[in-house]
Structure formats: structure tokens, C-alpha cells
Design a protein around this motif. Structure first.
Motif, mmCIF file in Angstrom:
data_model
loop_
_atom_site.group_PDB
_atom_site.id
_atom_site.type_symbol
_atom_site.label_atom_id
_atom_site.label_comp_id
_atom_site.label_asym_id
_atom_site.label_seq_id
_atom_site.Cartn_x
_atom_site.Cartn_y
_atom_site.Cartn_z
ATOM 1 N N GLN A 159 0.824 -1.209 0.000
ATOM 2 C CA GLN A 159 0.000 0.000 0.000
ATOM 3 C C GLN A 159 0.858 1.259 0.000
ATOM 4 O OE1 GLN A 159 -3.221 0.226 -0.598
ATOM 5 N NE2 GLN A 159 -3.178 -2.014 -0.833
ATOM 6 N N ILE A 160 1.962 1.222 0.719
ATOM 7 C CA ILE A 160 2.875 2.364 0.697
ATOM 8 C C ILE A 160 3.504 2.507 -0.686
ATOM 9 C CG2 ILE A 160 5.036 3.272 1.644
ATOM 10 C CD1 ILE A 160 2.735 3.603 3.504
ATOM 11 N N TYR A 161 3.781 1.379 -1.324
ATOM 12 C CA TYR A 161 4.310 1.426 -2.694
ATOM 13 C C TYR A 161 3.319 2.113 -3.630
ATOM 14 C CZ TYR A 161 5.223 -0.067 -7.462
ATOM 15 O OH TYR A 161 5.404 -0.067 -8.815
ATOM 16 N N LYS A 162 2.018 1.827 -3.476
ATOM 17 C CA LYS A 162 1.009 2.458 -4.324
ATOM 18 C C LYS A 162 0.988 3.972 -4.101
ATOM 19 C CE LYS A 162 -1.314 0.696 -6.767
ATOM 20 N NZ LYS A 162 -1.062 0.364 -8.195
ATOM 21 N N GLU A 163 1.220 4.397 -2.862
ATOM 22 C CA GLU A 163 1.289 5.837 -2.598
ATOM 23 C C GLU A 163 2.514 6.444 -3.265
ATOM 24 O OE1 GLU A 163 0.324 7.413 1.260
ATOM 25 O OE2 GLU A 163 -0.373 5.450 1.942
ATOM 26 N N LEU A 164 3.642 5.738 -3.181
ATOM 27 C CA LEU A 164 4.846 6.223 -3.851
ATOM 28 C C LEU A 164 4.625 6.291 -5.352
ATOM 29 C CD1 LEU A 164 7.950 6.914 -3.738
ATOM 30 C CD2 LEU A 164 8.324 4.490 -4.188
ATOM 31 N N GLU A 165 3.950 5.297 -5.899
ATOM 32 C CA GLU A 165 3.667 5.252 -7.334
ATOM 33 C C GLU A 165 2.875 6.484 -7.764
ATOM 34 O OE1 GLU A 165 2.682 1.469 -10.109
ATOM 35 O OE2 GLU A 165 1.075 2.034 -8.744
ATOM 36 N N PHE A 166 1.873 6.872 -6.951
ATOM 37 C CA PHE A 166 1.084 8.067 -7.260
ATOM 38 C C PHE A 166 1.943 9.317 -7.132
ATOM 39 C CE2 PHE A 166 -2.142 11.333 -5.960
ATOM 40 C CZ PHE A 166 -2.785 11.407 -7.193
ATOM 41 N N LEU A 167 2.829 9.314 -6.151
ATOM 42 C CA LEU A 167 3.746 10.447 -5.975
ATOM 43 C C LEU A 167 4.625 10.619 -7.214
ATOM 44 C CD1 LEU A 167 4.403 12.267 -3.374
ATOM 45 C CD2 LEU A 167 6.494 10.929 -3.251
ATOM 46 N N LEU A 168 5.104 9.514 -7.769
ATOM 47 C CA LEU A 168 5.946 9.569 -8.975
ATOM 48 C C LEU A 168 5.153 10.076 -10.175
ATOM 49 C CD1 LEU A 168 7.860 6.175 -8.553
ATOM 50 C CD2 LEU A 168 8.705 8.472 -8.076
ATOM 51 N N VAL A 169 3.860 9.722 -10.239
ATOM 52 C CA VAL A 169 2.995 10.232 -11.310
ATOM 53 C C VAL A 169 2.887 11.749 -11.221
ATOM 54 C CG1 VAL A 169 0.596 10.319 -12.115
ATOM 55 C CG2 VAL A 169 1.666 8.111 -11.618
ATOM 56 N N LEU A 170 2.696 12.259 -10.006
ATOM 57 C CA LEU A 170 2.588 13.712 -9.818
ATOM 58 C C LEU A 170 3.906 14.406 -10.167
ATOM 59 C CD1 LEU A 170 0.618 13.878 -6.436
ATOM 60 C CD2 LEU A 170 -0.285 14.185 -8.746
ATOM 61 N N ALA A 171 5.021 13.807 -9.744
ATOM 62 C CA ALA A 171 6.335 14.401 -10.030
ATOM 63 C C ALA A 171 6.586 14.467 -11.529
ATOM 64 C CB ALA A 171 7.429 13.595 -9.334
ATOM 65 N N GLU A 172 6.202 13.422 -12.242
ATOM 66 C CA GLU A 172 6.369 13.415 -13.698
ATOM 67 C C GLU A 172 5.454 14.459 -14.339
ATOM 68 O OE1 GLU A 172 8.058 12.225 -17.299
ATOM 69 O OE2 GLU A 172 8.649 11.842 -15.220
ATOM 70 N N GLY A 173 4.239 14.592 -13.813
ATOM 71 C CA GLY A 173 3.321 15.595 -14.336
ATOM 72 C C GLY A 173 3.832 17.005 -14.124
ATOM 73 N N LEU A 174 4.448 17.251 -12.976
ATOM 74 C CA LEU A 174 5.022 18.570 -12.689
ATOM 75 C C LEU A 174 6.197 18.866 -13.619
ATOM 76 C CD1 LEU A 174 4.557 20.857 -10.620
ATOM 77 C CD2 LEU A 174 6.359 19.816 -9.231
ATOM 78 N N LYS A 175 6.915 17.813 -13.993
ATOM 79 C CA LYS A 175 8.095 17.968 -14.841
ATOM 80 C C LYS A 175 7.726 18.163 -16.310
ATOM 81 C CE LYS A 175 12.379 15.471 -15.966
ATOM 82 N NZ LYS A 175 13.147 14.226 -15.686
ATOM 83 N N THR A 176 6.739 17.420 -16.777
ATOM 84 C CA THR A 176 6.405 17.422 -18.212
ATOM 85 C C THR A 176 5.138 18.198 -18.546
ATOM 86 O OG1 THR A 176 5.110 15.369 -18.056
ATOM 87 C CG2 THR A 176 7.486 15.158 -18.440
ATOM 88 N N GLY A 177 4.301 18.454 -17.530
ATOM 89 C CA GLY A 177 3.020 19.111 -17.796
ATOM 90 C C GLY A 177 1.938 18.141 -18.204
ATOM 91 N N GLU A 178 2.277 16.852 -18.297
ATOM 92 C CA GLU A 178 1.301 15.825 -18.642
ATOM 93 C C GLU A 178 1.308 14.728 -17.575
ATOM 94 O OE1 GLU A 178 1.990 14.321 -22.520
ATOM 95 O OE2 GLU A 178 1.844 16.273 -23.513
ATOM 96 N N THR A 179 0.116 14.409 -17.095
ATOM 97 C CA THR A 179 0.011 13.431 -16.011
ATOM 98 C C THR A 179 -0.804 12.230 -16.457
ATOM 99 O OG1 THR A 179 0.108 15.202 -14.367
ATOM 100 C CG2 THR A 179 -0.728 13.073 -13.622
ATOM 101 N N GLY A 180 -0.235 11.044 -16.273
ATOM 102 C CA GLY A 180 -0.962 9.816 -16.583
ATOM 103 C C GLY A 180 -1.712 9.356 -15.347
ATOM 104 N N TRP A 181 -2.936 9.819 -15.179
ATOM 105 C CA TRP A 181 -3.693 9.553 -13.964
ATOM 106 C C TRP A 181 -4.019 8.068 -13.835
ATOM 107 C CZ3 TRP A 181 -3.787 13.526 -10.774
ATOM 108 C CH2 TRP A 181 -3.644 14.815 -11.305
ATOM 109 N N PRO A 182 -3.818 7.505 -12.646
ATOM 110 C CA PRO A 182 -4.136 6.084 -12.451
ATOM 111 C C PRO A 182 -5.644 5.855 -12.451
ATOM 112 C CG PRO A 182 -3.478 7.101 -10.368
ATOM 113 C CD PRO A 182 -3.249 8.128 -11.435
ATOM 114 N N GLU A 183 -6.032 4.611 -12.649
ATOM 115 C CA GLU A 183 -7.446 4.266 -12.669
ATOM 116 C C GLU A 183 -8.061 4.481 -11.286
ATOM 117 O OE1 GLU A 183 -10.331 0.385 -13.648
ATOM 118 O OE2 GLU A 183 -8.138 0.247 -13.716
ATOM 119 N N VAL A 184 -9.249 5.103 -11.271
ATOM 120 C CA VAL A 184 -9.949 5.379 -10.020
ATOM 121 C C VAL A 184 -10.957 4.262 -9.759
ATOM 122 C CG1 VAL A 184 -11.517 6.952 -8.828
ATOM 123 C CG2 VAL A 184 -9.663 7.871 -10.245
#
Length: 600
Positions: free
Chosen positions: A268-293
Motif C-alpha cells: 500500500q505504501i508502494y502504491k502511494e509512492l507510485e502516485f507520488l511519482l505520477v505527480l512528479a512526472e506531471g510537474l516535470k512534463t506538464g502531462e500526467t498519466g492519472w491512475p485508474e480510479v
């Protein structure tokens, strides 16, 4: 000596010098072509070496092999018609060919040039007064000779500053072998070694490797993944081939953990880190690959519920005989924060408002708009003083600072757009995960806050903060897995934590890195005592120091070389008698014979 040989030695020497120079500059990325049919590269990590199945020397080596085949441009697409169908033959046919061996004769030629280039009495060959000591040379061979040679190695030996001799390693391999009882005896191996090297005094060493994640004791616990924990055991005075390791063995765990295993205690902590990496990539590139809700409610709805819960708590507290003011709430929060939990859980019991917000938004947001709307909703309620949530002391996120300012009615005007909202949410996640990791490592008394400072430092830029937290998560995966699955002692877990910490302070993130940990062999005996080793090895040794020579006899359950195809025989037996993994029914026998040539 003929001029052609002299020219070949000089050419090979210059080529190897060039490779070493490129390696020092960090520009050597791919194998480099020598002549038309040979390519050479340098390997400097034993865990990435093609020799790792039988050669554990932790030093740089040259690997020589046949150059990868290339097609002419005209041949890249061969089109022909057959019953109105079109077939195309492209370069994709050459993909995944794998490494290719050279003929044994060619290997001997390369080793001969390499040896002559090191001879201190023939410096005219290389135009060097003092011969250069290169890394060892290992050449892939096609087993075309009568012995079945699959590798030919040459290792220069120095006395002081001078190269004194060259040790040659000839590796042969046979298999697959079905009946392990057909293997040679220890006495036969000793006799062969004595006859080859004309010696009388010899010693023996045994080695065995077990796959602890493949052990039957853990078969219902571990998922198939790239993670593995191997144990290497070494002992002296072998009595017979394939014997079990002695109680006095030296045991070393080789641990590789790939985050993302669903059965991991920290998934579960890994899943939180995974979402954190998605946000970091979005901040860097301006495009975010949102995970399935997976949550049915919208992000705004769940945040509204969080705010209403907080309001209800405040209302309830106002009806208590003794009023709990804001300072008391903050004091309580600090007390909860200082509480150390004895074991790791995916979520702590002391989440502050920002961390609860992160937890709910992580599971529900699916767009920039969601993030903006949720954060604006919180800020509006802070401005109206509908809520006065408590936060942990030392929180660094922008939202936490706004909450602190709201205590004194000093909130500035806040304008949120897409990337600003992503940054704010990323900061909240960093704060939350940092506290999770600190909670475990300090709570388990595996390190101190000073030692963790590099990983949890919030003064470096956001990208670097995310990278360091990613390293810390990998450390968590390693330590928790060893604790949960192998029940290692606190002393072992402490040593592993320190080892990982030292490595990651000086090296980039590498989830394929194999961490080593010495352990008491009795601590892991239960995991392998009823298992067959995946590798069993014996060394017969004569001589001492630079005159030491070995004969190595080894058995593997998988092919120890990747450039030779071994044909698996058909077993005429009932399927029920076979192992679950068919490869476990076969054995591959490797023999390494050493010889030495002195430059005298």
C-alpha cells in the motif's frame, strides 16, 4: 616472430587501451567492434557479468564475443508474393539472438595476443617500456573442441609493479544431466588435479547457493516476481561431492527486491509512492498519466466528507465540559507524532488533516480539475474558519503552512491553477511518506534521524526529494521483506539498513542492485535444509599466493552459460514423478581448469 603476428598484437593492445580510456571517461556504452567478427566490452559489476554463474571475482573484465550479425540495407525487407500473400523479412528477425560465441581457435588467438601484450620481455611488441595491466580477458567459445570449451579466460598476475605470469582459465560445460548420481567422485577430481599440476598437498572448499524465495517453506507466501533472496554458503574441507553445507559455513544473503509485489507487507505504501511519482512526472512534463480510479464517489465528494467529519468533531468538542482549544489540539498532535509504533502498518494511526486529505485524494482524483477543486474547497473553509485542523509539527507542504497561518487569521490570497495544485498535492504526499518511513525505521530502532537526514531532507528541490524518497522506499522493501519472510534478527536488520543507507547516499536508484548481508547460517537453515541447492561448487586448490592453482567443479540446475543451447532430453517417466519446475530435474556440470605461464 612474424610481422603479421606483431601487427596483430599491437592492434589488439591499442584496441584494449582505447576501451579502457572510454571506460574511464564513461563513454563506453555498447560493445566495440574489433576487426570484422569480434566485439568487446567491459563489465565491472559481478552481478551483471555473464560469468556470474561460475566466477565471483569482483573486478572489471573484458568480454569478447562474436559480433552481432548485421544485414545489408537491401536485405532488410525481402518481399515476395505467394498466392497473393505478402511476406516481409526484416531486421526484427535478428532481435533477441543473444550473445554469440567465437570458435575455440579464434578464442585461443585472442588470448595469445593478449598474453604477448603483457609479456614484460617483449615490450617492443606494444611500444611500451612498461606493459599495461589490463582487466582479465574472457572469450565466449562455441564448445567446438573435444573438451567442450565454453569460456577461455586469461588473468595477468603482478609481482609488485611487474607482471609476473598469466593464469589461464578453461571452462567446460556438459548437460543437461538427469542422474546426479552419475557425477564424478571427489577422489577422482583430486587425482586429476594432482596429475595436472604435479602437486601433492591440496585443500578443498565447498560452496552452495539456495533460492530462499523458491523454498517450499515460503511457496504460498511469495509471488512470482523479479525479487529474490539467495543464500551463499561456503565451508572448508569437502568430504564428498554434493554434500550439505557444514554448520561452520560462512553464510551471505544476496537480496534483490523489486517493489510492486502485491504480497509485500508494504504494498500500500508502494502504491502511494507510485502516485507520488505520477505527480512528479506531471510537474516535470506538464502531462500526467492519472491512475485508474476505483472509488465510486468523486474526489470533491470525499473531500467534502472529510471536512464535514472535521466540523462534527469540533462541534462535539465544544459541548464537552472542558473546551479543547487550538493550542491543545496542536500539542496533542505533537504528542501523537512522537509516539513510535512497534511495527509497520500501511497507514499510521496519527494521520493529520493534510495526510488524510492525501489519502482520500490519491484514491479519487483523475484530472487536474479534480485536484484544483479539492484544494480550493479546503482553502475556502480555512478562510471562513469553518475548520481549524491540526497538523504535525515540522510539516513542510504549502497547505500545511496555510493551515498554520489560518490559526492566526493571517491567510494570504491563494490562486491555484493546474501545476500549482499538482505541486501542492505532491508536497503533501512527500510529507506523509517521509513520516511513514521515519516511523518505521526509527520505531524499529534500525537507524537514527541523523542517518535518515539525507533521504528526508526537504530543502533540496522537489525532484531530488522524490528521488531520495524513492531510494528510501527501496530500503524499506528490502528490510521489511527480510523481517517478514525470513524473520531475521534485529542485529541483521540493523546491518542491512546501514548497508543500504551507505549505498544509496553515494549511488543512483537501482532496484536491480543485489545487497549482501552476512548472517549466521543457523538463522536461515530452516529455509534450505530440505531443499536442493541451485548451485553446488567445489574448489580443489594447490600452491599458495601467486602460484595458487584451482580446479573448480560445479553443478547448476540451470545452464550456467547463455551463448550455448543445451538440448533437454525427453524423460520416459510418469509426469507425477517430475518436479513442478521441469528444469529442476536436470543438472549442468561445469569444470574450470587453471594453468599458469610465468614470464621469466
Amino acid at each position: 616472430m612474424g610481422s603479421a603476428v606483431l601487427q596483430s598484437v599491437r592492434s589488439f593492445h591499442s584496441f584494449l587501451l582505447g576501451l579502457c580510456d572510454q571506460e574511464k571517461k564513461g563513454t563506453l556504452k555498447d560493445p566495440v567492434l574489433f576487426e570484422d567478427d569480434v566485439q568487446v566490452y567491459i563489465v565491472d559489476e559481478v552481478n551483471k557479468s555473464p560469468l556470474r554463474a561460475f566466477w565471483k571475482e569482483n573486478a572489471s573484465v573484458f568480454i569478447a564475443e562474436m559480433a552481432s550479425p548485421k544485414e545489408n540495407e537491401d536485405d532488410l525487407e525481402d518481399t515476395f508474393n505467394n498466392d497473393n500473400e505478402t511476406r516481409k523479412v526484416t531486421s526484427s528477425n535478428l532481435e533477441d539472438v543473444g550473445p554469440l560465441p567465437l570458435s575455440v581457435m579464434k578464442a585461443r588467438q585472442l588470448v595469445s595476443w593478449y598474453t604477448l601484450a603483457h609479456n614484460p620481455h617483449m615490450s617492443q611488441m606494444t611500444n611500451c617500456i612498461v606493459p599495461t595491466t589490463f582487466p582479465s580477458l574472457w572469450v565466449r567459445c562455441d564448445a567446438s573442441d573435444s573438451e567442450g570449451t565454453v569460456w577461455f579466460g586469461a588473468e595477468p598476475i603482478k609481482t609488485g609493479k611487474e607482471i609476473a605470469s598469466m593464469i589461464f582459465h578453461i571452462v567446460t560445460c556438459s548437460g543437461p544431466i538427469v542422474d546426479k548420481n552419475s557425477f564424478t567422485t571427489l577422489e577422482s577430481l583430486k587425482t586429476t588435479h594432482k596429475d595436472r599440476h604435479l602437486c601433492s598437498a591440496i585443500s578443498t572448499k565447498g560452496y552452495a547457493q539456495y533460492d530462499l524465495f523458491g523454498a517450499s517453506i515460503l511457496e504460498n507466501t511469495i509471488m512470482d516476481s523479479q525479487s529474490n533472496i539467495m543464500v551463499d554458503l561456503a565451508w572448508n574441507n569437502v568430504v564428498k561431492t554434493l554434500e550439505a553445507p557444514s554448520h561452520s559455513s560462512v553464510a551471505t544473503l544476496n537480496i534483490k527486491m523489486e517493489p510492486g509485489d502485491q504480497r509485500s507487507p508494504v504494498y500500500q505504501i508502494y502504491k502511494e509512492l507510485e502516485f507520488l511519482l505520477v505527480l512528479a512526472e506531471g510537474l516535470k512534463t506538464g502531462e500526467t498519466g492519472w491512475p485508474e480510479v476505483l472509488e465510486e464517489k468523486s474526489a470533491v465528494e470525499v473531500v467534502k466528507e472529510l471536512i464535514e467529519d472535521l466540523k462534527n468533531q469540533i462541534t462535539a468538542s465544544q459541548h464537552q465540559p472542558k473546551r479543547i482549544d487550538t493550542e491543545k489540539l496542536r500539542s496533542d498532535a505533537a504528542a501523537v507524532e512522537s509516539t513510535i509504533h512497534s511495527s509497520f502498518t500501511p497507514e499510521r494511526g496519527d494521520l493529520d488533516f493534510a495526510e488524510q486529505l492525501w489519502t482520500r485524494m490519491r484514491e479519487t482524483v483523475s484530472s487536474y480539475r479534480d485536484v484544483v477543486d479539492c484544494l480550493m474547497l479546503v482553502i475556502q473553509h480555512l478562510k471562513c474558519k469553518d475548520i481549524q485542523p491540526w497538523i504535525h509539527r515540522g510539516s513542510n507542504s504549502s497547505l500545511s503552512k496555510l493551515i498554520q497561518q489560518s490559526y492566526q487569521s493571517a491567510m494570504p490570497a491563494v490562486y491555484i491553477n493546474g501545476l500549482t495544485a499538482i505541486r501542492m498535492l505532491l508536497e503533501i504526499g512527500l510529507d506523509k511518506l517521509r513520516r511513514d518511513y521515519i516511523n518505521y525505521f526509527i520505531g524499529q530502532e534500525l537507524t537514527t534521524l541523523n542517518y535518515l537526514d539525507y533521504f528526508v531532507n526537504s530543502t533540496v528541490n522537489l525532484e531530488e526529494q522524490v528521488l531520495r524518497l524513492h531510494k528510501l522506499h527501496h530500503m524499506l522493501e528490502l528490510v521489511v521483506s527480510c523481517s517478514a519472510f525470513l524473520t531475521l534478527t534485529h542485529e541483521n536488520l540493523f546491518a542491512l539498513t546501514q548497508s543500504c543507507s551507505r549505498y544509496y547516499k553515494d549511488n543512483p536508484l537501482d532496484e536491480q542492485h543485489v545487497f549482501q548481508l552476512p548472517v549466521n547460517p543457523m538463522a536461515i537453515k530452516a529455509f534450505h535444509e530440505n531443499e536442493n541447492p541451485i548451485m553446488w561448487r567445489m574448489e580443489i586448490i594447490s600452491g599458495h599466493g601467486q602460484k595458487e592453482l584451482k580446479t573448480i567443479w560445479q553443478v547448476n540446475t540451470k545452464p550456467p552459460v547463455d551463448h550455448i543451447t543445451f538440448t533437454t532430453p525427453d524423460l520416459q517417466t510418469d509426469d507425477a514423478t517430475l518436479s513442478n519446475d521441469c528444469e529442476e530435474a536436470f543438472y549442468y556440470n561445469t569444470v574450470i581448469n587453471c594453468s599458469q605461464a610465468h614470464f621469466s
